[in-house]
Every structure is written in C-alpha cells, then in structure tokens.
Design a protein around this motif. Structure first.
Motif, PDB file in Angstrom:
ATOM      1  N   TYR A 167       0.939  -1.380  -0.043  1.00  0.00           N
ATOM      2  CA  TYR A 167       0.085  -0.129   0.025  1.00  0.00           C
ATOM      3  C   TYR A 167       0.896   1.249  -0.122  1.00  0.00           C
ATOM      4  O   TYR A 167       1.863   1.428   0.519  1.00  0.00           O
ATOM      5  CB  TYR A 167      -1.049   0.290   1.319  1.00  0.00           C
ATOM      6  CG  TYR A 167      -2.040  -1.180   1.120  1.00  0.00           C
ATOM      7  CD1 TYR A 167      -2.790  -1.551   0.166  1.00  0.00           C
ATOM      8  CD2 TYR A 167      -2.130  -1.950   2.320  1.00  0.00           C
ATOM      9  CE1 TYR A 167      -3.556  -2.575   0.200  1.00  0.00           C
ATOM     10  CE2 TYR A 167      -2.940  -2.855   2.486  1.00  0.00           C
ATOM     11  CZ  TYR A 167      -3.666  -3.002   1.215  1.00  0.00           C
ATOM     12  OH  TYR A 167      -4.562  -4.141   1.278  1.00  0.00           O
ATOM     13  N   SER A 172      -2.275   8.421   2.341  1.00  0.00           N
ATOM     14  CA  SER A 172      -2.216   7.071   2.947  1.00  0.00           C
ATOM     15  C   SER A 172      -3.210   6.560   4.151  1.00  0.00           C
ATOM     16  O   SER A 172      -3.633   5.521   4.140  1.00  0.00           O
ATOM     17  CB  SER A 172      -0.875   6.430   3.220  1.00  0.00           C
ATOM     18  OG  SER A 172      -0.389   7.495   4.175  1.00  0.00           O
ATOM     19  N   GLU A 218      -6.356   4.220   3.884  1.00  0.00           N
ATOM     20  CA  GLU A 218      -6.585   3.164   4.861  1.00  0.00           C
ATOM     21  C   GLU A 218      -7.918   2.891   5.566  1.00  0.00           C
ATOM     22  O   GLU A 218      -8.618   1.722   5.767  1.00  0.00           O
ATOM     23  CB  GLU A 218      -5.523   3.222   6.103  1.00  0.00           C
ATOM     24  CG  GLU A 218      -5.679   2.170   7.155  1.00  0.00           C
ATOM     25  CD  GLU A 218      -4.543   2.441   8.470  1.00  0.00           C
ATOM     26  OE1 GLU A 218      -4.444   1.587   8.972  1.00  0.00           O
ATOM     27  OE2 GLU A 218      -4.189   3.511   8.229  1.00  0.00           O
ATOM     28  N   ARG A 244     -10.103   1.660   2.796  1.00  0.00           N
ATOM     29  CA  ARG A 244      -9.805   0.077   2.534  1.00  0.00           C
ATOM     30  C   ARG A 244     -10.771  -0.672   3.764  1.00  0.00           C
ATOM     31  O   ARG A 244     -11.352  -1.657   3.526  1.00  0.00           O
ATOM     32  CB  ARG A 244      -8.478  -0.209   2.649  1.00  0.00           C
ATOM     33  CG  ARG A 244      -7.724  -0.024   1.414  1.00  0.00           C
ATOM     34  CD  ARG A 244      -6.265  -0.648   1.561  1.00  0.00           C
ATOM     35  NE  ARG A 244      -5.590  -0.417   2.553  1.00  0.00           N
ATOM     36  CZ  ARG A 244      -4.637   0.587   2.756  1.00  0.00           C
ATOM     37  NH1 ARG A 244      -4.493   1.423   1.582  1.00  0.00           N
ATOM     38  NH2 ARG A 244      -3.675   0.938   3.584  1.00  0.00           N
TER      39      ARG A 244
END
Length: 462
Positions: A35, A106, A110, A113
């Motif tokens: 990722y 990021s 997260e 996701r």
C-alpha cells in the motif's frame, strides 16, 4: 453484474465502496505490492467530506485528521506573522462542512480500505492488468498472475500513466513543463510546532519559499520546496538545502515519501470506450495547487458508481465529470501561474476550491436550484420530534424524493417536508414526513407548497 476496478487509490476505493454497497460483485486490483505510504493528496474539500459522510467514513476521517491551520511566516529566519490560505467559515444549515480537512492520503486510503472490507472486498495487491479485450457483452481482463477473468465493466483508476487508458486508445493531450520543478515529501522536523504550518522565505521575494504543513497523527510535515535547481533530487539533503537558503535554522531528521513534481496538465479526450471507463488521474492530471487531485477523483467515482450499478445514464458520466475536470485544470493552473509570477494572492484559496459550487445543470438552465445542482442540507425534526438532517435522509445508495408542504406518497425514501403546525396527511397510513422547524429547507430549496425534488444518490437534483 461483475465490475473490475483497476487501481487501489482513493478513486478506486471510493468506486469499490459505491458498487459493493449496491450489491455489485466488484474486484479492486493494484499492480503495487504494498500500500502507498505518504501524504501526497492531504487536503480534503468540503464537498469530499459530504461524499465521505454518505459513504460512512466521515467520522473516521475527522477523528484521524485535523482542520487546516495557519502558516507561521518566517522571512530570513525571523517570524513576521501568520497567514491563512483560506478563511475558516462557520457551518450553515445547507453546508455542514464548510472548511477543508487535512489528512495524509495513505491514512485516507486506509480508512477507505477498511470500509470496503466491511462489504467483503479486499484490494488485491500485486495484481497487474496486462491486457484487456471487450465486446458487446463484456470485458475480458488478463492479469500478470496468469489469471484471465470476464467482467461486465472495467474502470481504469490507475493513475496518470494509466495502462487502461493506453490500451483502449484514448489520447491524453496536454503539456509537461520540465523547466519548473518542486520537491514534495514527508519529513520530520523536531524543532517545529506540529500544530501549525510554517513558511520560510527570503526578504527579496517572500512569496517564493519553502512550506512545512503538519500531517495529523504522524508527527511529520509535508515539505514543499521552492523551484529546484539543476541536480536537485527528492533526497533529504535537497530538502535541507532548500530550507537553508532562507536561514530557517530548522533541521530535518526524517524522510518518508518524496517526489520531484513537474507541471503536468493533461485531460483524456474520452472517459468511456464501450464498457471501459476512466476515472481520477487516469482521466485528468493537473498541478497540485489548490489540492484538487484526490478530491476530483473521489467525486468522479461517486458520480460513476450509482450509474454503473444501475446501468443507467452511463454516457452522462463523461458529460458531467469531464466538464468539472476542465474547470479544475483551469483553477489549479491559474493558481500555479500566480505562484510562478510571485503574485501576492498566490497562496489564497476561495470558493472555487471547495467543490460546493460544482453543478451539472444545463447551460441554459435558470433559477436558484435546478436539475444538476447540489442538493443542500437542512436541519429538521422527524415524526418523533428527533433532530435529523436532510443529509441523513439522503445517506445511502438510493434516490430520495422531497415533497414540500404537501402530502407525500407512501413510498420508500419519500418524505413530505412540512412547516411547523402543518398536519401530516393520511394518519398512520400516510407517507413519511419531516418538519422544517426553522424554515431552512424551504429557504434552501426555494420551495413553494407542492414543489417536489428528486435527489440522486450522489446528492444532486435529478
């Protein structure tokens, strides 16, 4: 229906959530083996916060991030005052999230996701798309793993260098300026207050400088350099040297994600070829000035998701979203030009960067609120006297119908919006209703008794 989303960034994740929550069998694949870990697109627009409210991730985003703060300005190493890129605004009845929000990309990914996983869908890393063919009935995708699979639709959300865009033969005209380069990256700076941003510049041209803006929850800053010279790279040494030009007296001790950025302004000629679509940076790239990239991609996905799931109005995706991209390219390029020219307002941001005035209305449409406009929020009372908002009624994968000042049919997601003291029609067997106790809904929709509004799943008037 089966849909393949190529690219596991914010655009692909948003589209995955939109499809999965509508019961579509969706796969999200990414050629990366890990990722992304970095700040990159760390500014979230008010309109994107509204999207995240609907997707069920806003609370997590707000808990992990922070509101934008001021920049402490230092000229030749001396503190001279504070600067706000945008004035903070108070929430209004129709606009519950009037200000942007700061969260590293990021961290946003997260959260997205985790939400996608709630629907049983996991991003498949190390799964590169290496070929595709389509016909009238679907798309055959080939992966670097050796797998071959069949899908009803495929969406390329695989970035500016999009493999999908190239395979389907969509041109990506525009310009790349190799003469102007800036360094953007994540750094640690123990001597700086992490609660605010910092601007370091020289006395001759204080508009040109180096910025360090805090990244909530990380202890790091996003560093943006002044224009680089020949030989500069994305190293910590280059960042330190850029800062030292301004007698900052700040030591950088940590180094995460970093890149040398060049003005790259491009727009795909088409967003759709048959059963294959483009979204996010695969469809448009532009300067980071104004913080539009991640936001535009998320909103592309939000526009496409409900249409794809219902296989309806698919051609309107390109019509609506490409026009937005044209505007975004203009705004972000204009801000970059101001910065290059040293304009005093180069670091000011206004309404054009919030996303709240995006509209899909017809060019010849008139009136305060018409088809294609964003549907405003408003505080209400439900049938039990509980405080609710219009956004609460809109939240979810459905259309919502509002009937102002008149009975509403007893249909799901249909509500009569009544004034205080107005009796609901039909008693227990009547349709649902809410009370516009403060009059904000009638005002926000410029509604007269009997007016009906149908709100699309993406929060615009149908």
């Amino acid at each position: 229906m089966r849909v393949l989303v190529v690219g596991g960034g914010p655009t692909g994740l948003t589209l995955g959530i939109e499809l999965a929550r509508r019961g579509v069998a969706v796969r999200v694949v990414d050629k990366a083996t890990a990722y992304f870990d970095g700040s990159r697109g760390d500014g979230l627009q008010p309109r994107t916060l509204e999207v995240f409210d609907d997707l069920g991730v806003l609370d997590a985003v707000r808990a992990a991030g922070a509101p934008p703060g001021p920049l402490r300005v230092h000229v030749d190493g001396r503190y001279v005052g504070e600067h706000w890129m945008a004035e903070l605004r108070e929430p209004q009845p129709g606009v519950p999230y009037p200000n942007g929000w700061v969260l590293g990309q990021s961290q946003t990914e997260e959260i997205l996701r985790a939400r996608l996983l709630e629907f049983g869908v996991r991003v498949e890393l190390g799964t590169a798309l290496v070929g595709l063919e389509q016909d009238a009935d679907g798309v055959t995708a080939r992966f670097g793993t050796g797998e071959e699979a069949r899908f009803d639709y495929l969406v390329g959300a695989d970035g500016g260098a999009s493999f999908v865009r190239k395979v389907i033969g969509v041109a990506f005209p525009g310009t790349t300026d190799e003469t102007f380069r800036v360094l953007v990256g994540d750094v640690s700076a123990p001597g700086l207050d992490p609660a605010v941003g910092h601007w370091f510049a020289g006395p001759d041209n204080p508009v040109f400088g180096a910025a360090l803006t805090p990244l909530p929850g990380t202890g790091r800053f996003q560093f943006i350099s002044p224009p680089l010279g020949e030989g500069d790279d994305a190293s910590l040494a280059s960042m330190q040297a850029a800062l030292d030009r301004f007698s900052a007296g700040v030591r950088l001790t940590g180094h995460g994600w970093a890149t040398v950025w060049r003005p790259n302004v491009r727009l795909a000629e088409r967003y759709r070829v048959g059963r294959v679509f483009l979204a996010g940076d695969a469809a448009h790239v532009h300067p980071p000035t104004g913080g539009q990239g991640l936001n535009t991609g998320v909103q592309d996905a939000y526009n496409l998701g409900w249409k794809l799931a219902a296989e309806t109005a698919l051609d309107s995706y390109e019509t609506e979203r490409r026009a937005v991209a044209v505007r975004v390219l203009g705004v972000s390029t204009g801000l970059l030009d101001k910065y290059v020219e040293g304009s005093a307002d180069a670091h000011k941001r206004g309404e054009e960067g919030f996303g709240l005035d995006i509209t899909y209305r017809a060019p010849d449409a008139t009136g305060p609120l018409v088809t294609g406009d964003r549907a405003p929020d408003a505080p209400l009372l439900d049938a039990d006297g509980k405080h609710v908002r219009l956004f609460d009624l809109f939240r979810g994968p459905h259309f919502t119908r509002l009937v102002f000042g008149a009975p509403a049919p007893a249909e799901e997601h249909t509500y009569a919006v009544l004034r205080p003291g107005q009796e609901p029609a039909g008693g227990p067997a009547g349709g649902r209703y809410v009370v516009d106790a403060e009059g904000h809904a009638f005002t926000g929709y410029a509604a007269a008794p009997g007016d009906t509004f149908l709100i699309r799943p993406d929060g615009y008037l149908a």
